[in-house]
Enzyme design. Structure first.
Site, short mmCIF file in Angstrom:
data_model
loop_
_atom_site.label_atom_id
_atom_site.label_comp_id
_atom_site.label_asym_id
_atom_site.label_seq_id
_atom_site.Cartn_x
_atom_site.Cartn_y
_atom_site.Cartn_z
N HIS A 34 -31.94 7.31 16.83
CA HIS A 34 -31.90 8.00 15.81
C HIS A 34 -31.64 8.20 14.40
O HIS A 34 -32.38 8.77 13.65
CB HIS A 34 -33.23 9.13 16.31
CG HIS A 34 -33.94 8.57 17.37
ND1 HIS A 34 -35.65 9.74 17.57
CD2 HIS A 34 -34.91 7.31 17.75
CE1 HIS A 34 -36.08 8.56 18.33
NE2 HIS A 34 -36.03 7.58 18.41
N GLY B 216 -28.27 7.43 7.23
CA GLY B 216 -26.84 6.41 8.31
C GLY B 216 -26.46 7.16 8.85
O GLY B 216 -26.72 8.19 9.91
N GLU C 144 -33.84 17.31 10.59
CA GLU C 144 -34.56 16.38 11.53
C GLU C 144 -34.45 16.11 13.13
O GLU C 144 -35.82 15.94 13.65
CB GLU C 144 -33.40 14.82 11.46
CG GLU C 144 -33.53 14.22 10.17
CD GLU C 144 -32.21 13.50 10.22
OE1 GLU C 144 -31.68 12.80 11.43
OE2 GLU C 144 -31.05 13.19 9.59
N PRO D 114 -38.48 4.24 13.58
CA PRO D 114 -39.24 3.23 14.19
C PRO D 114 -40.51 4.43 15.06
O PRO D 114 -39.54 4.32 16.12
CB PRO D 114 -38.53 1.86 14.65
CG PRO D 114 -37.51 2.36 14.63
CD PRO D 114 -36.95 3.22 13.75
N HIS E 147 -35.07 -0.42 26.38
CA HIS E 147 -35.77 0.29 26.96
C HIS E 147 -35.78 0.11 28.42
O HIS E 147 -36.13 0.44 29.37
CB HIS E 147 -36.75 0.26 26.15
CG HIS E 147 -37.43 0.60 24.76
ND1 HIS E 147 -38.51 0.36 23.96
CD2 HIS E 147 -36.75 1.85 23.85
CE1 HIS E 147 -38.74 1.15 23.60
NE2 HIS E 147 -37.35 2.15 23.19
N THR E 148 -34.90 -1.06 28.77
CA THR E 148 -34.43 -0.87 30.37
C THR E 148 -33.72 0.26 30.90
O THR E 148 -33.61 0.02 32.08
CB THR E 148 -33.42 -2.29 30.68
OG1 THR E 148 -33.61 -2.55 31.54
CG2 THR E 148 -31.88 -1.92 29.58
N ASP F 174 -38.51 0.84 32.27
CA ASP F 174 -38.21 -0.09 33.17
C ASP F 174 -38.30 -0.01 34.77
O ASP F 174 -37.39 0.72 35.09
CB ASP F 174 -37.14 -0.32 33.04
CG ASP F 174 -36.61 -1.53 33.05
OD1 ASP F 174 -37.63 -2.32 34.24
OD2 ASP F 174 -35.79 -1.83 33.08
N ASP G 165 -30.00 -3.96 32.05
CA ASP G 165 -30.44 -5.09 32.81
C ASP G 165 -31.15 -6.22 31.84
O ASP G 165 -31.74 -4.97 30.86
CB ASP G 165 -30.88 -4.98 34.12
CG ASP G 165 -31.85 -3.97 35.08
OD1 ASP G 165 -32.53 -3.70 33.83
OD2 ASP G 165 -32.29 -3.62 35.59
#
Length: 326
Positions: free
Chosen positions: A65, A71, A88, A162, A192-193, A245, A253
């Protein structure tokens, strides 16, 4: 051009090259000014990670983020100093970001040894890498020399980060704006694992996908029913947390990619990876490939992300306290 003019031009070119060279990230940037900087960061991470393995997921999200807004400059860390200042950190995508107190701990440890030397932006980057390594994930090179930004903007966080409900067009546009491509999108989504999400980030898929009380057809129905009956009991639930996950939220993984292919990615942004032929091909490759290969390619994308819009040389500052500009 006269001989004098040519000589002057050469001097200006050389000066420009020197300035450009000095302003680049490099491995071991602190070797002379704070020789144990990277070890200090690593030690603080290792002191905490066993009792709080979820720290890794929090830091990699913070890093992501931060880099997508102005940047990788630590601007996500800045606190508001007045009631009307919109930074932010207060933007909805960042309200569930965790790890701010931990970054402060690392900064304090560094300030006690090398005051005013190591930037908060570098701390985020190094601590993210070290925490992922500490839970058995990949390592990657972290060239240092980032300086801290002085501006933190709520609207830019809203526009540039995003969203979990983004479709493929939205995602690839926002990634492309940062110099990242389809492969980077698929690889970085692989983070996201690990970690969890609040129901509010995906409950519309369960209860009101198109505004008529329906369920997202791209989400596996059995998985959706399980979420609705056992975890996110209503669309108003904004406190319950769900593993991204299931079964291995602290293990780095390949199972995330296998879940995406089974239509069990938690977010619309996960499902979006199957809606584009190039992205889908990458998902299938990682789902059926080796962990070693994934680690190597993920590492490349993380190093690439860590270079987005960095401030170096005389740009920005070295914050004394990460939450406030000097």
């Amino acid at each position: 051009m006269t001989r004098f003019g040519l000589a002057l031009l050469m001097i200006l070119v050389i000066q420009g090259l020197v300035t450009f060279s000095e302003a680049q990230l490099k491995m071991g940037f602190y070797d002379q000014t704070c020789p144990y900087a990277e070890k200090i960061v690593q030690d603080v991470v290792n002191q905490h990670i066993n009792n709080a393995p979820s720290l890794a997921a929090g830091l990699i999200r913070m890093h992501f983020h931060d880099c997508f807004v102005r940047g990788c400059d630590g601007s996500i860390l800045i606190n508001a100093t007045s009631s009307n200042q919109q930074v932010e950190k207060l933007a909805p995508p960042n309200l569930t970001v965790r790890g701010f107190d931990f970054i402060d701990k690392v900064k304090s440890a560094l300030e006690s040894k090398c005051p005013g030397i190591v930037s908060c932006a570098d701390i985020i980057t190094l601590a993210t890498r070290d925490s992922i390594v500490a839970i058995g994930g990949p390592t990657w090179n972290v060239p240092t020399g980032r300086r801290d930004g002085r501006i933190s903007n709520f609207a830019e966080a809203m526009n540039n980060i995003p969203p979990p409900f983004g479709n493929f067009t939205t995602l690839i546009t926002l990634f492309g704006n940062q110099g990242l491509d389809v492969k980077d999108l698929v690889l970085l989504s692989g983070a996201h694992t690990i970690g969890v999400s609040h129901c509010s980030s995906f409950s519309n898929r369960l209860f009101n996908f198109t505004g008529v009380g329906d369920q997202d057809p791209s989400l596996d129905s059995e998985y959706a029913d399980n979420l609705k009956s056992r975890r996110c009991l209503s669309i108003a639930d904004n406190t319950t947390k769900v593993e991204m996950d299931p079964g291995s939220r602290n293990t780095f993984d390949l199972s995330y990619y296998r879940l995406v292919l089974k239509r069990r990615g938690l977010f619309e942004s996960d499902a979006a990876l199957t809606m584009n032929p190039a992205a889908l091909a990458q998902v299938k490759r990682f789902a059926g490939g080796s962990e070693q290969e994934f680690f190597a390619e993920f590492s490349n994308s993380m190093e690439k992300m860590g270079r987005i819009g960095v401030k170096t040389g005389s740009d920005g500052e070295i914050r004394r306290t990460c939450a406030f500009v000097n």
